[in-house]
Design a protein around this motif. Structure first.
Motif, PDB file in Angstrom:
ATOM      1  N   TYR A 188      14.278  49.047   9.927  1.00 20.18           N
ATOM      2  CA  TYR A 188      14.627  48.531  11.335  1.00 20.18           C
ATOM      3  C   TYR A 188      13.158  48.199  11.828  1.00 20.18           C
ATOM      4  O   TYR A 188      12.477  47.951  12.829  1.00 20.18           O
ATOM      5  CB  TYR A 188      14.399  49.977  11.924  1.00 20.18           C
ATOM      6  CG  TYR A 188      14.743  50.367  13.080  1.00 20.18           C
ATOM      7  CD1 TYR A 188      15.908  49.609  13.682  1.00 20.18           C
ATOM      8  CD2 TYR A 188      14.031  50.432  14.326  1.00 20.18           C
ATOM      9  CE1 TYR A 188      15.772  49.296  15.120  1.00 20.18           C
ATOM     10  CE2 TYR A 188      13.453  50.355  15.935  1.00 20.18           C
ATOM     11  CZ  TYR A 188      15.161  49.457  15.789  1.00 20.18           C
ATOM     12  OH  TYR A 188      15.533  49.777  17.821  1.00 20.18           O
ATOM     13  N   HIS A 191      12.783  44.552  12.995  1.00 18.50           N
ATOM     14  CA  HIS A 191      13.252  44.516  14.136  1.00 18.50           C
ATOM     15  C   HIS A 191      12.125  45.045  15.397  1.00 18.50           C
ATOM     16  O   HIS A 191      11.871  44.432  16.229  1.00 18.50           O
ATOM     17  CB  HIS A 191      14.521  44.719  14.474  1.00 18.50           C
ATOM     18  CG  HIS A 191      14.798  45.019  16.056  1.00 18.50           C
ATOM     19  ND1 HIS A 191      14.960  43.591  16.086  1.00 18.50           N
ATOM     20  CD2 HIS A 191      15.189  45.729  16.935  1.00 18.50           C
ATOM     21  CE1 HIS A 191      15.497  43.494  17.817  1.00 18.50           C
ATOM     22  NE2 HIS A 191      15.821  45.098  17.935  1.00 18.50           N
ATOM     23  N   ASP A 214      19.326  47.881  19.831  1.00 16.87           N
ATOM     24  CA  ASP A 214      18.245  46.961  19.233  1.00 16.87           C
ATOM     25  C   ASP A 214      17.208  47.696  20.458  1.00 16.87           C
ATOM     26  O   ASP A 214      17.270  48.045  21.334  1.00 16.87           O
ATOM     27  CB  ASP A 214      18.692  45.997  19.996  1.00 16.87           C
ATOM     28  CG  ASP A 214      18.530  44.714  19.814  1.00 16.87           C
ATOM     29  OD1 ASP A 214      17.428  44.765  19.823  1.00 16.87           O
ATOM     30  OD2 ASP A 214      19.421  43.326  19.659  1.00 16.87           O
ATOM     31  N   ARG A 215      16.243  46.914  20.186  1.00 13.37           N
ATOM     32  CA  ARG A 215      14.795  46.836  21.313  1.00 13.37           C
ATOM     33  C   ARG A 215      14.637  46.518  22.477  1.00 13.37           C
ATOM     34  O   ARG A 215      14.173  47.490  23.480  1.00 13.37           O
ATOM     35  CB  ARG A 215      13.895  46.954  20.226  1.00 13.37           C
ATOM     36  CG  ARG A 215      13.248  45.155  20.187  1.00 13.37           C
ATOM     37  CD  ARG A 215      12.248  44.702  19.588  1.00 13.37           C
ATOM     38  NE  ARG A 215      11.561  42.927  20.104  1.00 13.37           N
ATOM     39  CZ  ARG A 215      12.111  42.307  18.817  1.00 13.37           C
ATOM     40  NH1 ARG A 215      12.006  42.951  17.475  1.00 13.37           N
ATOM     41  NH2 ARG A 215      11.612  40.996  19.578  1.00 13.37           N
ATOM     42  N   GLU A 246      13.883  39.105  15.286  1.00 10.57           N
ATOM     43  CA  GLU A 246      15.765  39.399  15.688  1.00 10.57           C
ATOM     44  C   GLU A 246      16.734  39.952  14.738  1.00 10.57           C
ATOM     45  O   GLU A 246      16.063  39.011  13.755  1.00 10.57           O
ATOM     46  CB  GLU A 246      16.456  38.422  16.891  1.00 10.57           C
ATOM     47  CG  GLU A 246      14.914  37.756  18.063  1.00 10.57           C
ATOM     48  CD  GLU A 246      15.161  39.241  18.681  1.00 10.57           C
ATOM     49  OE1 GLU A 246      16.244  39.551  19.298  1.00 10.57           O
ATOM     50  OE2 GLU A 246      14.703  39.148  19.636  1.00 10.57           O
ATOM     51  N   GLU A 249      23.706  41.858  15.621  1.00 12.95           N
ATOM     52  CA  GLU A 249      24.176  43.839  15.653  1.00 12.95           C
ATOM     53  C   GLU A 249      24.676  44.359  14.313  1.00 12.95           C
ATOM     54  O   GLU A 249      24.965  45.168  14.147  1.00 12.95           O
ATOM     55  CB  GLU A 249      25.299  43.149  16.800  1.00 12.95           C
ATOM     56  CG  GLU A 249      25.154  42.489  18.100  1.00 12.95           C
ATOM     57  CD  GLU A 249      25.737  42.534  18.703  1.00 12.95           C
ATOM     58  OE1 GLU A 249      27.762  42.831  18.656  1.00 12.95           O
ATOM     59  OE2 GLU A 249      26.139  42.329  20.159  1.00 12.95           O
ATOM     60  N   ILE A 252      22.205  46.494  12.902  1.00 17.49           N
ATOM     61  CA  ILE A 252      21.440  47.212  13.890  1.00 17.49           C
ATOM     62  C   ILE A 252      22.651  48.090  13.482  1.00 17.49           C
ATOM     63  O   ILE A 252      22.673  49.434  13.001  1.00 17.49           O
ATOM     64  CB  ILE A 252      21.827  46.621  15.106  1.00 17.49           C
ATOM     65  CG1 ILE A 252      20.279  45.989  15.535  1.00 17.49           C
ATOM     66  CG2 ILE A 252      21.380  47.921  16.120  1.00 17.49           C
ATOM     67  CD1 ILE A 252      19.264  46.446  15.655  1.00 17.49           C
TER      68      ILE A 252
END
Length: 555
Positions: A188, A191, A214-215, A246, A249, A252
């Motif tokens: 992580y 990201h 997502d951030r 970036e 999905e 993530i």
């Protein structure tokens, strides 16, 4: 009086016909010498036979543990309750207390009852009719085997395996959790790298990542149930200016799945730790009080079982877990380790480095006592462990305050504790003894140096010292030829004194020739030896010259 007698076939209740004979305990055995005599003392009133081996095993187990079984309770209600005014003679006092409490029957346990039971056991075949001796022996053997299997199946050693497995699984979970969390942080971090330094707790980090995703969702996500307000504000601020890349999905989703695994394993670890804590307090309460659940479980796991650990002396318990360091120290002749697994106990951890060795030794001594009490004692309380821990804490306070209590010389200056200097008791091997080369002693070297100094200095200044050392040096340095010449010179002197008349003149001429030859021989030797000439030779030469002068004057 009624007598409760247990056999492998069932329960037997006898009635005592003559209670006066029970008063003569020493001679009671005579009444059971034959079955006929025994039938005059006691008479079988009721016999409750066991249906199968399972019922017999359950009854025997209850009797061993001092509990009232279902079959025994049924018999007592059926037979004894009818004659409640009579006393019941039993072998186990603990069982008598349970019977009195539950059925309100007065029970008797005395030396006379024990002797009576012994007599009934000897004449059991004659007193209990309908049971052949072969059947009783077969039932006894079968019940003994079943009871042994039951005890092995539910032995304390088998319960120890639960602790061994639990602590091993706990260590494995810790390793896996560390690997998973490091992987999650690294993954992580591509990201949203800033959150790694803001949220330091691993479980909170995984829960935060699981909730955020997502951030870009940080601004709209409420993290108050996971993080404090200050940290939550920092995370939201860092998300706006993050330098991370970036990700898709799908990435993530995989990271969130990993976070789920970490959270689940953490929860299971907490549950496993509570289970281990309860098992340790049930099996080894005194050990748990002394060193804690984790250290105690690791000691049991290292030894194999609680019984094996109880066999170890205190010195072994102290260094259990440091075997590699111990054998390395013995091999290299260095200091042996002072502690092993016991180092992680709270009492050792809170002491200073100076007193860790002393406290670990005392803690190991008390811990070994606690282990033996837990493994071999009948009680399951932790009173002994609490007392020993209090003593160790008092001793620890004394050792810590020892330096502070010392008063300095002035009385106003601060108290100073002596600097700790470690002195090893291990003797180091000296390899110089293995050498076969001859070694020159220090005394010999000093003597050689002194002799060289004496030769360099003038002979006149050291005349006194030369006279003292003359015989020793003369023996060491003069050759055999010089000794012979000195002897000849002495003989010639004696001849001069004894000789008379014209013979003296003839001898004197021969003596002069000999003396000239001697002088010619001695001159080259003196040039070669130089400093090797001893002061003794100089004095002899002077005497000879004087004698020559005296002889010339006489002529």
């Amino acid at each position: 009086m009624l007598v409760l007698f247990e056999t492998a076939a069932g329960y037997a209740i006898f009635k005592v016909l003559d209670e006066q004979k029970l008063q003569q305990v020493d001679s009671l055995w005579k009444e059971f010498e034959t079955p006929e005599k025994a039938n005059k003392v006691v008479k079988l009133k009721h016999f409750e036979k066991f249906q199968d081996t399972t019922e017999a095993l359950a009854a025997a187990t209850a009797m061993v543990e001092g509990k009232l079984g279902k079959s025994l309770k049924k018999v007592l209600k059926k037979v004894v309750a009818k004659e409640a005014h009579e006393q019941l003679a039993i072998t186990d006092a603990k069982l008598g207390g349970v019977i009195k409490e539950k059925l309100n029957l007065s029970c008797v346990h005395s030396p006379a009852v024990a002797e009576l039971m012994r007599g009934i056991r000897n004449q059991m075949e004659g007193l209990i009719t309908g049971l052949p001796a072969r059947e009783i022996s077969a039932m006894s053997l079968g019940l003994a085997h079943s009871l042994s299997r039951y005890k092995l199946k539910f032995s304390p050693d088998k319960v120890d395996t639960m602790i061994v497995q639990a602590i091993s699984l706990l260590d494995d979970l810790d390793k896996e959790l560390n690997n998973y969390i490091m992987r999650c942080r690294e993954w992580y971090g591509w990201h949203f790298p800033e959150i790694g330094k803001i949220v330091t707790d691993n479980l909170a980090y995984c829960k935060t990542v699981r909730k955020i995703g997502d951030r870009t969702n940080v601004a709209t996500t409420d993290l108050s149930d996971i993080l404090p307000e200050e940290i939550e504000a920092e995370v939201k601020l860092a998300a706006e200016i993050s330098m991370g890349t970036e990700v898709s999905e799908e990435d993530i989703a995989n990271i969130m799945h990993l976070c789920d695994q970490v959270i689940e394993i953490s929860e299971y670890r907490t549950q496993l730790y509570d289970y281990l804590k309860n098992r340790m307090m049930a099996i080894a309460p005194n050990l748990t009080v002394m060193v804690g659940e984790l250290v105690g479980a690791r000691l049991i796991s290292h030894a194999g079982s609680l019984l094996n650990l109880a066999k170890h002396p205190a010195s072994t318990v102290q260094i259990l877990g440091a075997e590699k360091a111990l054998f390395r120290a013995l091999k290299t002749r260095r200091d042996t380790p002072k502690y092993g697994l016991i180092y992680h106990a709270s009492l050792v951890g809170q002491t200073t480095a100076k007193n860790k060795g002393k406290i670990s030794r005392m803690l190991a001594a008390k811990t070994s006592l606690a282990i033996r009490y837990d493994a071999l004692g009948e009680d399951t309380n932790s009173e002994m462990g609490v007392e020993n821990r209090a003593k160790l804490e008092a001793r620890l306070r004394y050792l810590e305050e020892k330096g502070i209590r010392r008063i300095s010389g002035s009385g106003k200056a601060l108290a100073r504790a002596d600097k700790y200097q470690h002195k090893s008791d291990v003797k180091v091997y000296d390899p110089s003894g293995d050498s076969t080369l001859p070694s020159v002693s220090k005394k010999r070297k000093i003597e050689e140096v002194e002799e060289g100094d004496e030769e360099e200095k003038p002979a006149e200044a050291k005349a006194k010292k030369v006279k003292r050392d003359a015989p020793a040096e003369g023996e060491a340095e003069t050759p055999k030829k010089k000794k012979k010449k000195e002897k000849k010179a002495e003989e010639e002197e004696e001849e001069e004194e004894t000789a008379a008349g014209p013979a003296e003149e003839v001898k004197e001429t021969t003596k002069k020739k000999k003396e000239k030859k001697r002088a010619a021989e001695e001159e080259p030797k003196e040039e070669i030896e130089e400093t090797a000439v001893s002061p003794v030779e100089e004095t002899t030469e002077k005497k000879k010259k004087k004698k020559k002068k005296v002889k010339e004057e006489d002529e």
